[in-house]
Design a protein around this motif. Structure first.
Motif, mmCIF file in Angstrom:
data_model
loop_
_atom_site.group_PDB
_atom_site.id
_atom_site.type_symbol
_atom_site.label_atom_id
_atom_site.label_comp_id
_atom_site.label_asym_id
_atom_site.label_seq_id
_atom_site.Cartn_x
_atom_site.Cartn_y
_atom_site.Cartn_z
ATOM 1 N N LYS A 2 -21.693 -64.313 40.720
ATOM 2 C CA LYS A 2 -20.866 -64.125 39.536
ATOM 3 C C LYS A 2 -21.669 -64.380 38.265
ATOM 4 N N ARG A 3 -22.574 -65.344 38.318
ATOM 5 C CA ARG A 3 -23.416 -65.633 37.149
ATOM 6 C C ARG A 3 -24.338 -64.471 36.827
ATOM 7 N N MET A 4 -24.861 -63.839 37.847
ATOM 8 C CA MET A 4 -25.729 -62.680 37.623
ATOM 9 C C MET A 4 -24.937 -61.530 37.013
ATOM 10 N N LEU A 6 -22.264 -61.837 35.140
ATOM 11 C CA LEU A 6 -21.972 -62.231 33.764
ATOM 12 C C LEU A 6 -23.204 -62.047 32.881
ATOM 13 N N LEU A 7 -24.362 -62.465 33.380
ATOM 14 C CA LEU A 7 -25.610 -62.276 32.627
ATOM 15 C C LEU A 7 -25.867 -60.803 32.383
ATOM 16 N N TRP A 8 -25.659 -59.976 33.389
ATOM 17 C CA TRP A 8 -25.883 -58.539 33.238
ATOM 18 C C TRP A 8 -24.942 -57.951 32.190
ATOM 19 N N SER A 9 -23.694 -58.371 32.175
ATOM 20 C CA SER A 9 -22.752 -57.828 31.194
ATOM 21 C C SER A 9 -23.125 -58.254 29.775
#
Length: 85
Positions: A2-4, A6-9
């Motif tokens: 989920k963190r990845m 979020l980082l991508w968005s």
């Protein structure tokens, strides 16, 4: 995972704002050189010499620098793209 996502968005949104700001005639003078330096840093030869360290480095430093560049933009350049989206 989920963190990845979020980082991508966040990176994707920052890249869109930066792309929009680069095409505006009233962009700050420092924006083009800062973007060029960030692109050169992302493509530096260190990635070839040490692939794993280069990928980890690019995964942290480049998104952070991109976010800082976008945050330093004037409000009218930062908010115009988000208002249309």
């Amino acid at each position: 995972m989920k963190r990845m996502a979020l980082l991508w968005s966040v990176v994707k949104g920052d890249a869109r704002v930066l792309w929009h700001a680069l095409r505006q005639p009233e962009r700050p003078v420092w924006l083009l050189p800062a973007t060029a330096l960030l692109a050169l840093y992302a493509l530096d030869p260190f990635n070839i010499a040490m692939p794993l360290a280069g990928v980890v480095d690019d995964g942290i430093i480049v998104p952070l620098a991109l976010h800082v560049i976008v945050r330093c933009l004037p409000a009218h350049l930062r908010g115009a793209r988000r208002a249309r989206a």
